[in-house]
Design a protein around this motif. Structure first.
Motif, PDB file in Angstrom:
ATOM      1  N   SER A  13       2.465  -3.220  -3.916  1.00 52.48           N
ATOM      2  CA  SER A  13       2.517  -3.495  -2.414  1.00 52.48           C
ATOM      3  C   SER A  13       3.566  -4.602  -1.982  1.00 52.48           C
ATOM      4  N   ARG A  93       2.313  -5.358   5.526  1.00 54.20           N
ATOM      5  CA  ARG A  93       2.322  -4.823   4.197  1.00 54.20           C
ATOM      6  C   ARG A  93       2.325  -3.148   4.057  1.00 54.20           C
ATOM      7  N   TYR A  95       1.404  -0.655   1.422  1.00 45.33           N
ATOM      8  CA  TYR A  95       0.402  -0.567   0.277  1.00 45.33           C
ATOM      9  C   TYR A  95       1.083   0.081  -0.772  1.00 45.33           C
ATOM     10  N   ARG A 104      -4.828 -10.439  -1.694  1.00 47.27           N
ATOM     11  CA  ARG A 104      -4.089 -10.007  -0.619  1.00 47.27           C
ATOM     12  C   ARG A 104      -4.032 -11.165   0.324  1.00 47.27           C
TER      13      ARG A 104
END
Length: 120
Positions: A13, A93, A95, A104
């Motif tokens: 990520s 973000r 992923y 996170r």
């Protein structure tokens, strides 16, 4: 619009942070729409954001998790602590295929800190 890319990378990520001055809720929504016009950000998994809007002397907190549950609240709390009003902060973000769990939130916090620390 100020964009800081590659703020955090973890298990595939990647995170970026952006922000700028806005006028009200419509300004915040327009800011996010403009950000999503950038191809890279349009393809992001999440564009979580928050802003403290001042209207008639009252602060109106506005946040959007964009599917990243709780991220908008983390950003909003940091803006409140800084007293940053009419200034949106968006944490993006992409992923990477591995769930990060509670990490996170650390990454969202790190991204906002990077934005607040860079006065450019």
């Amino acid at each position: 619009m100020r964009i800081i890319e590659n703020v955090v990378s973890d298990r595939g990520s990647r995170y970026a942070v952006s922000g700028g001055e806005v006028a009200g809720r419509t300004g915040a929504e327009a800011f996010v729409a403009d950000l999503r016009r950038i191809k890279k950000f349009a393809k992001a998994t999440h564009n979580s954001w928050a802003v403290l809007v001042e209207q008639d002397g009252q602060l109106d907190p506005v946040k959007n998790d964009d599917g990243e549950a709780g991220a908008g609240a983390v950003i909003l709390r940091m803006l409140e602590r800084e007293g940053l009003v009419n200034h949106i902060v968006v944490v993006t973000r992409w992923y990477g295929g591995v769930k990060l769990g509670g990490d996170r939130f650390r990454h969202v916090t790190a991204a906002v800190r990077a934005y607040l620390a860079d006065p450019c």
